[in-house]
Scaffold this motif. Sequence first.
Motif, PDB file in Angstrom:
ATOM      1  N   GLU A   1      13.862   2.190  16.082  1.00 31.54           N
ATOM      2  CA  GLU A   1      14.022   3.618  16.311  1.00 31.54           C
ATOM      3  C   GLU A   1      13.525   4.373  15.079  1.00 31.54           C
ATOM      4  O   GLU A   1      13.385   3.811  13.995  1.00 31.54           O
ATOM      5  CB  GLU A   1      15.485   3.971  16.584  1.00 31.54           C
ATOM      6  CG  GLU A   1      16.091   3.297  17.813  1.00 31.54           C
ATOM      7  CD  GLU A   1      15.531   3.829  19.115  1.00 31.54           C
ATOM      8  OE1 GLU A   1      14.909   4.922  19.082  1.00 31.54           O
ATOM      9  OE2 GLU A   1      15.712   3.176  20.162  1.00 31.54           O
ATOM     10  N   GLY A   2      13.285   5.660  15.240  1.00 34.51           N
ATOM     11  CA  GLY A   2      12.841   6.483  14.115  1.00 34.51           C
ATOM     12  C   GLY A   2      11.567   5.950  13.509  1.00 34.51           C
ATOM     13  O   GLY A   2      10.584   5.707  14.220  1.00 34.51           O
ATOM     14  N   VAL A   3      11.568   5.716  12.190  1.00 35.01           N
ATOM     15  CA  VAL A   3      10.343   5.261  11.527  1.00 35.01           C
ATOM     16  C   VAL A   3       9.969   3.842  11.922  1.00 35.01           C
ATOM     17  O   VAL A   3       8.847   3.395  11.640  1.00 35.01           O
ATOM     18  CB  VAL A   3      10.482   5.368   9.996  1.00 35.01           C
ATOM     19  CG1 VAL A   3      10.720   6.810   9.576  1.00 35.01           C
ATOM     20  CG2 VAL A   3      11.598   4.482   9.466  1.00 35.01           C
ATOM     21  N   LEU A   4      10.877   3.107  12.578  1.00 32.92           N
ATOM     22  CA  LEU A   4      10.564   1.761  13.050  1.00 32.92           C
ATOM     23  C   LEU A   4      10.192   1.730  14.528  1.00 32.92           C
ATOM     24  O   LEU A   4      10.132   0.659  15.134  1.00 32.92           O
ATOM     25  CB  LEU A   4      11.742   0.822  12.799  1.00 32.92           C
ATOM     26  CG  LEU A   4      11.933   0.335  11.365  1.00 32.92           C
ATOM     27  CD1 LEU A   4      13.105  -0.636  11.280  1.00 32.92           C
ATOM     28  CD2 LEU A   4      10.666  -0.323  10.829  1.00 32.92           C
TER      29      LEU A   4
ATOM     30  N   THR B   1       0.801  -1.224   0.000  1.00 33.01           N
ATOM     31  CA  THR B   1       0.000   0.000   0.000  1.00 33.01           C
ATOM     32  C   THR B   1       0.834   1.274   0.000  1.00 33.01           C
ATOM     33  O   THR B   1       0.335   2.330  -0.376  1.00 33.01           O
ATOM     34  CB  THR B   1      -0.965   0.036   1.203  1.00 33.01           C
ATOM     35  OG1 THR B   1      -0.216   0.093   2.424  1.00 33.01           O
ATOM     36  CG2 THR B   1      -1.869  -1.193   1.220  1.00 33.01           C
ATOM     37  N   ALA B   2       2.111   1.206   0.423  1.00 27.62           N
ATOM     38  CA  ALA B   2       2.934   2.420   0.459  1.00 27.62           C
ATOM     39  C   ALA B   2       4.403   2.038   0.527  1.00 27.62           C
ATOM     40  O   ALA B   2       4.760   0.990   1.080  1.00 27.62           O
ATOM     41  CB  ALA B   2       2.576   3.288   1.675  1.00 27.62           C
ATOM     42  N   GLY B   3       5.262   2.891  -0.031  1.00 30.06           N
ATOM     43  CA  GLY B   3       6.696   2.672   0.038  1.00 30.06           C
ATOM     44  C   GLY B   3       7.430   3.988   0.189  1.00 30.06           C
ATOM     45  O   GLY B   3       6.959   5.035  -0.260  1.00 30.06           O
ATOM     46  N   ILE B   4       8.606   3.942   0.821  1.00 31.97           N
ATOM     47  CA  ILE B   4       9.411   5.147   1.017  1.00 31.97           C
ATOM     48  C   ILE B   4      10.849   4.720   1.310  1.00 31.97           C
ATOM     49  O   ILE B   4      11.089   3.597   1.781  1.00 31.97           O
ATOM     50  CB  ILE B   4       8.860   6.016   2.174  1.00 31.97           C
ATOM     51  CG1 ILE B   4       9.344   7.467   2.086  1.00 31.97           C
ATOM     52  CG2 ILE B   4       9.178   5.398   3.510  1.00 31.97           C
ATOM     53  CD1 ILE B   4       8.748   8.250   0.945  1.00 31.97           C
ATOM     54  N   SER B   5      11.803   5.619   1.056  1.00 31.14           N
ATOM     55  CA  SER B   5      13.204   5.394   1.398  1.00 31.14           C
ATOM     56  C   SER B   5      13.614   6.372   2.492  1.00 31.14           C
ATOM     57  O   SER B   5      13.361   7.572   2.383  1.00 31.14           O
ATOM     58  CB  SER B   5      14.094   5.597   0.168  1.00 31.14           C
ATOM     59  OG  SER B   5      15.462   5.536   0.512  1.00 31.14           O
ATOM     60  N   VAL B   6      14.249   5.865   3.548  1.00 31.61           N
ATOM     61  CA  VAL B   6      14.766   6.694   4.635  1.00 31.61           C
ATOM     62  C   VAL B   6      16.169   6.199   4.983  1.00 31.61           C
ATOM     63  O   VAL B   6      16.356   5.021   5.307  1.00 31.61           O
ATOM     64  CB  VAL B   6      13.860   6.636   5.884  1.00 31.61           C
ATOM     65  CG1 VAL B   6      14.443   7.492   7.006  1.00 31.61           C
ATOM     66  CG2 VAL B   6      12.443   7.098   5.548  1.00 31.61           C
ATOM     67  N   ASN B   7      17.159   7.069   4.896  1.00 29.70           N
ATOM     68  CA  ASN B   7      18.553   6.718   5.198  1.00 29.70           C
ATOM     69  C   ASN B   7      19.052   5.544   4.358  1.00 29.70           C
ATOM     70  O   ASN B   7      19.821   4.704   4.834  1.00 29.70           O
ATOM     71  CB  ASN B   7      18.733   6.398   6.681  1.00 29.70           C
ATOM     72  CG  ASN B   7      18.662   7.629   7.556  1.00 29.70           C
ATOM     73  OD1 ASN B   7      18.631   8.746   7.063  1.00 29.70           O
ATOM     74  ND2 ASN B   7      18.614   7.424   8.864  1.00 29.70           N
TER      75      ASN B   7
ATOM     76  N   ALA C   1      -0.809  10.395  10.355  1.00 33.91           N
ATOM     77  CA  ALA C   1       0.139  10.238  11.458  1.00 33.91           C
ATOM     78  C   ALA C   1       1.480  10.793  11.010  1.00 33.91           C
ATOM     79  O   ALA C   1       1.719  11.011   9.818  1.00 33.91           O
ATOM     80  CB  ALA C   1       0.273   8.766  11.833  1.00 33.91           C
ATOM     81  N   ARG C   2       2.369  11.010  11.950  1.00 30.39           N
ATOM     82  CA  ARG C   2       3.729  11.369  11.577  1.00 30.39           C
ATOM     83  C   ARG C   2       4.702  10.846  12.631  1.00 30.39           C
ATOM     84  O   ARG C   2       4.324  10.602  13.784  1.00 30.39           O
ATOM     85  CB  ARG C   2       3.894  12.876  11.414  1.00 30.39           C
ATOM     86  CG  ARG C   2       3.942  13.682  12.679  1.00 30.39           C
ATOM     87  CD  ARG C   2       4.207  15.156  12.380  1.00 30.39           C
ATOM     88  NE  ARG C   2       4.411  15.935  13.595  1.00 30.39           N
ATOM     89  CZ  ARG C   2       4.637  17.243  13.631  1.00 30.39           C
ATOM     90  NH1 ARG C   2       4.682  17.937  12.486  1.00 30.39           N
ATOM     91  NH2 ARG C   2       4.826  17.872  14.776  1.00 30.39           N
ATOM     92  N   VAL C   3       5.965  10.664  12.195  1.00 29.97           N
ATOM     93  CA  VAL C   3       7.018  10.196  13.079  1.00 29.97           C
ATOM     94  C   VAL C   3       8.301  10.914  12.691  1.00 29.97           C
ATOM     95  O   VAL C   3       8.552  11.153  11.502  1.00 29.97           O
ATOM     96  CB  VAL C   3       7.183   8.663  12.960  1.00 29.97           C
ATOM     97  CG1 VAL C   3       7.616   8.250  11.562  1.00 29.97           C
ATOM     98  CG2 VAL C   3       8.139   8.125  14.007  1.00 29.97           C
ATOM     99  N   PRO C   4       9.138  11.320  13.660  1.00 29.70           N
ATOM    100  CA  PRO C   4      10.384  11.992  13.312  1.00 29.70           C
ATOM    101  C   PRO C   4      11.321  11.075  12.518  1.00 29.70           C
ATOM    102  O   PRO C   4      11.410   9.873  12.786  1.00 29.70           O
ATOM    103  CB  PRO C   4      10.994  12.348  14.670  1.00 29.70           C
ATOM    104  CG  PRO C   4       9.844  12.351  15.625  1.00 29.70           C
ATOM    105  CD  PRO C   4       8.919  11.287  15.120  1.00 29.70           C
ATOM    106  N   LEU C   5      12.007  11.651  11.538  1.00 31.47           N
ATOM    107  CA  LEU C   5      12.997  10.896  10.779  1.00 31.47           C
ATOM    108  C   LEU C   5      14.259  10.647  11.606  1.00 31.47           C
ATOM    109  O   LEU C   5      14.970   9.668  11.376  1.00 31.47           O
ATOM    110  CB  LEU C   5      13.370  11.657   9.498  1.00 31.47           C
ATOM    111  CG  LEU C   5      12.256  11.835   8.471  1.00 31.47           C
ATOM    112  CD1 LEU C   5      12.706  12.784   7.370  1.00 31.47           C
ATOM    113  CD2 LEU C   5      11.855  10.488   7.867  1.00 31.47           C
ATOM    114  N   ALA C   6      14.533  11.528  12.543  1.00 36.12           N
ATOM    115  CA  ALA C   6      15.744  11.423  13.356  1.00 36.12           C
ATOM    116  C   ALA C   6      15.809  10.075  14.064  1.00 36.12           C
ATOM    117  O   ALA C   6      14.813   9.601  14.626  1.00 36.12           O
ATOM    118  CB  ALA C   6      15.782  12.553  14.384  1.00 36.12           C
ATOM    119  N   GLY C   7      16.977   9.463  14.017  1.00 31.61           N
ATOM    120  CA  GLY C   7      17.171   8.185  14.680  1.00 31.61           C
ATOM    121  C   GLY C   7      16.818   6.984  13.843  1.00 31.61           C
ATOM    122  O   GLY C   7      17.024   5.835  14.284  1.00 31.61           O
ATOM    123  N   SER C   8      16.281   7.196  12.634  1.00 25.07           N
ATOM    124  CA  SER C   8      15.918   6.055  11.787  1.00 25.07           C
ATOM    125  C   SER C   8      17.171   5.273  11.407  1.00 25.07           C
ATOM    126  O   SER C   8      18.216   5.853  11.105  1.00 25.07           O
ATOM    127  CB  SER C   8      15.205   6.543  10.528  1.00 25.07           C
ATOM    128  OG  SER C   8      13.978   7.169  10.858  1.00 25.07           O
TER     129      SER C   8
END
Length: 407
Positions: free
Chosen positions: A252-255, A127-133, A232-239
Amino acid sequence: MPPWITGEEGTVPVLRGPTRFLQLVTGPTSPNDTISRYGVAGTDLGVMWDNGDAVDPEILMAFGDTMGDCSVPGDQWRSNVLFRSETPGDALAGGIRVASAAQDQDGMAKSIIPRVGQTGEVTIIPTAGISVNGVQYLRYMSVAHWGQPGSWTTNYSGMAYSTDNGENWTEVPEMARRITSAGEPGAGAPPVDSAWNSAQMSSFLKVEEGPGVGFLYEYLTPSGRQGAAIVARVPLAGSPDSEDLEGAPLLEGVLDPSGYTYWDGSTWVDDIGDAEAVLPAPASEMSVMWNAHLGKYTAMYSQGFDSIVLRTADTPWGLWENATTLIDYSILPGVYGGFIHPWSQGGDLYYLVTTWNAYNVFLVRTDLDAVFPNQGVRRSQAATESQTEVVRQVPVSELVNGVVPTE
């Protein structure tokens, strides 16, 4: 019954107006030759995101239930597959070219999150995808039952990550949002909680304010196509990055499941039960992106019998302007999805849609200046947009290199 089930071929509409179908991305006659290359003759959706690689940028595309050779037992059915494209944003008028796929040893596109035959689970749909770090994240739904058109029920919404550009995925049970005890997501998953009924399908939007600074926004809707959307939202920091995920997942972060907060109409709160709708029902199969041409955030989704609509807003949580219909269900029944290409930032908006008639995915283009003649005016006050109409239907087999005729 749609033609692809009864053995007949599907069709594609030739449109007149600001919106037109450009190219068949998957299936018969597609220039991507997905049948012989990857064993993909029919599929749907095409959730797209940028892989975040500055050296080798690609668009990753996750598809839903997929079929190959229907003359063999099982139809070469897979719950989901993933393609990669390198087509530049300024070349999308010529169509999307698939460069590679996540593949099995036999060369066929593989199920990246395979269904393993659990009781009460019929399939698993991205349903959704994204790249972080540099890590790819995928939200998916465990489907318990397909009902009437536009209606289905789920067991949970799950999350998985990939550190090798989408080739292999690891599920994170702690991120599951369970609403039934079936389709068990794995050890460490939280208990069943009805509060997650409103959060079974997702769309990601990453808003960065600097390296590692910003938020991942997640737009959430219930199972099926009848619900409203919350955010919803979650900080990217710490991902975590790839090295952090070499052992057990770093939560941590998005997880971090406890790191998500929800918009209640005026502020961000911890309890999903206090969340207020940011987009009214019916809204589903959503894609949210920033659009540089409009200078606004855009939300594209299936909206009942208006089918594919677009809304704009100045902030990720709204207020969202009135919906503008891009593809009207009354003139083109059975169209759904609507996933914006992340590199589509000019006056022409490129996105993918699925038609139930052909059960394949098409690249579509809409002239934003024709649809939004007064970009600085609230949509409700703007001039009436140009109308798109169907000129005729063309059998898929008559397309040359998957290109849809102009008239």
